[in-house]
Write a protein that holds these residues in place. Sequence first.
Motif, PDB file in Angstrom:
ATOM      1  N   GLY A  36       1.714   4.942  -7.336  1.00 36.73           N
ATOM      2  CA  GLY A  36       0.466   4.706  -8.048  1.00 36.73           C
ATOM      3  C   GLY A  36       0.017   3.262  -7.958  1.00 36.73           C
ATOM      4  N   GLY A  37      -1.263   3.038  -8.178  1.00 35.77           N
ATOM      5  CA  GLY A  37      -1.851   1.704  -8.027  1.00 35.77           C
ATOM      6  C   GLY A  37      -1.280   0.652  -8.952  1.00 35.77           C
ATOM      7  N   HIS A  38      -0.636   1.058 -10.053  1.00 38.41           N
ATOM      8  CA  HIS A  38      -0.102   0.084 -11.001  1.00 38.41           C
ATOM      9  C   HIS A  38       1.028  -0.756 -10.410  1.00 38.41           C
ATOM     10  CE1 HIS A  38       2.612   3.538 -11.398  1.00 38.41           C
ATOM     11  NE2 HIS A  38       3.525   2.675 -11.817  1.00 38.41           N
ATOM     12  N   ASN A  66       4.990  12.933  -6.965  1.00 33.34           N
ATOM     13  CA  ASN A  66       3.637  12.424  -6.716  1.00 33.34           C
ATOM     14  C   ASN A  66       3.134  12.810  -5.328  1.00 33.34           C
ATOM     15  OD1 ASN A  66       3.576  11.189  -9.227  1.00 33.34           O
ATOM     16  ND2 ASN A  66       4.144   9.167  -8.444  1.00 33.34           N
ATOM     17  N   LEU A  67       4.070  12.985  -4.391  1.00 35.79           N
ATOM     18  CA  LEU A  67       3.709  13.315  -3.012  1.00 35.79           C
ATOM     19  C   LEU A  67       3.763  14.806  -2.723  1.00 35.79           C
ATOM     20  CD1 LEU A  67       5.613  10.427  -1.171  1.00 35.79           C
ATOM     21  CD2 LEU A  67       3.152  10.593  -1.582  1.00 35.79           C
ATOM     22  N   GLY A  68       4.026  15.607  -3.751  1.00 36.47           N
ATOM     23  CA  GLY A  68       4.044  17.057  -3.560  1.00 36.47           C
ATOM     24  C   GLY A  68       5.422  17.675  -3.467  1.00 36.47           C
ATOM     25  N   GLN A 126       0.821  -1.205   0.000  1.00 30.38           N
ATOM     26  CA  GLN A 126       0.000   0.000   0.000  1.00 30.38           C
ATOM     27  C   GLN A 126       0.857   1.257   0.000  1.00 30.38           C
ATOM     28  OE1 GLN A 126      -3.423   0.211  -0.415  1.00 30.38           O
ATOM     29  NE2 GLN A 126      -2.793   2.326  -0.783  1.00 30.38           N
ATOM     30  N   ALA A 127       1.958   1.242   0.767  1.00 36.82           N
ATOM     31  CA  ALA A 127       2.852   2.400   0.794  1.00 36.82           C
ATOM     32  C   ALA A 127       3.453   2.645  -0.588  1.00 36.82           C
ATOM     33  CB  ALA A 127       3.952   2.203   1.832  1.00 36.82           C
ATOM     34  N   GLN A 128       3.858   1.573  -1.261  1.00 37.51           N
ATOM     35  CA  GLN A 128       4.373   1.710  -2.625  1.00 37.51           C
ATOM     36  C   GLN A 128       3.322   2.339  -3.539  1.00 37.51           C
ATOM     37  OE1 GLN A 128       5.653  -2.494  -3.143  1.00 37.51           O
ATOM     38  NE2 GLN A 128       7.569  -1.622  -3.917  1.00 37.51           N
ATOM     39  N   ALA A 129       2.081   1.863  -3.415  1.00 37.20           N
ATOM     40  CA  ALA A 129       1.003   2.388  -4.255  1.00 37.20           C
ATOM     41  C   ALA A 129       0.730   3.854  -3.945  1.00 37.20           C
ATOM     42  CB  ALA A 129      -0.261   1.558  -4.062  1.00 37.20           C
ATOM     43  N   ASP A 130       0.822   4.229  -2.666  1.00 41.55           N
ATOM     44  CA  ASP A 130       0.594   5.621  -2.284  1.00 41.55           C
ATOM     45  C   ASP A 130       1.640   6.544  -2.906  1.00 41.55           C
ATOM     46  OD1 ASP A 130      -1.577   4.857  -0.756  1.00 41.55           O
ATOM     47  OD2 ASP A 130      -0.465   4.846   1.137  1.00 41.55           O
TER      48      ASP A 130
END
Length: 246
Positions: free
Chosen positions: A143-145, A205-207, A136-140
């Motif tokens: 991305g979900g891919h 992606n995280l700002g 989940q951390a990787q996806a956050d």
Amino acid sequence: MVYRKPENLNGGIKMNLYVTDPEFMERFEHVTFEEVPHEEGQQLEDKTRYMAILATLIGCQGMEEYRLVLPRALDAGLSPIAVKEIVYQAVDYLGIGRVLPYLKASNSILESRGIELPLEGQSTTTQENRLEKGIQAQADIFGGHVKEAWKAGHINRWLAANCFGDYYTRTGLDLAQREMITFCFLAAQGGCEPQLIAHAAGNMNLGNDKEFLIRVVSQCLPYIGYPRSLNAIHCINKAVDAGKEI
């Protein structure tokens, strides 16, 4: 922000380089403590700046300078927990063979300041859910891919469970801060360009946008030199270009 030449370092013993190499130190000190921190548009808040520098020094194996910078970072308000989280996370990007001396040095400096160890625990996962939480951390971040990436092989599974599940899920630093220090580990050690590009994208992606990452590189330049700094900026630009193509 006020930066000035440190008068007393290493337990109050003045650095003899001011005596043996005064011309070098005059120029180095000017760049490191005046020019770089005050460059218009390239400044960082003190705690963020020191987080980046400490991660960079671990990445480039700058132990003597790390011992000088860590007390300044603590004086600037960086928490002992943040320091230890930087060191812990470095293990997954540099290996324990290179990080163990920094863990010992950090413990020694913290204890010399009367800080009792161990610090309060920051773990949020168990042996049973570390893989799930790491995915989940990787996806956050990416991305979900990437949710199926752990199935590509045992090292990918370890990456998800250990790097992301054991470390990125810890408290003490937020996800954006963890991605920033990862960027610094990779930029400082060199030879990790594919990962550096990927984590530049993860930061964004995280700002932590392009301008922020260039500020990070700028503030760390005195500690890693021009080639790796320019290489890091090239990787940032590659990440931006790749994002435009999606």
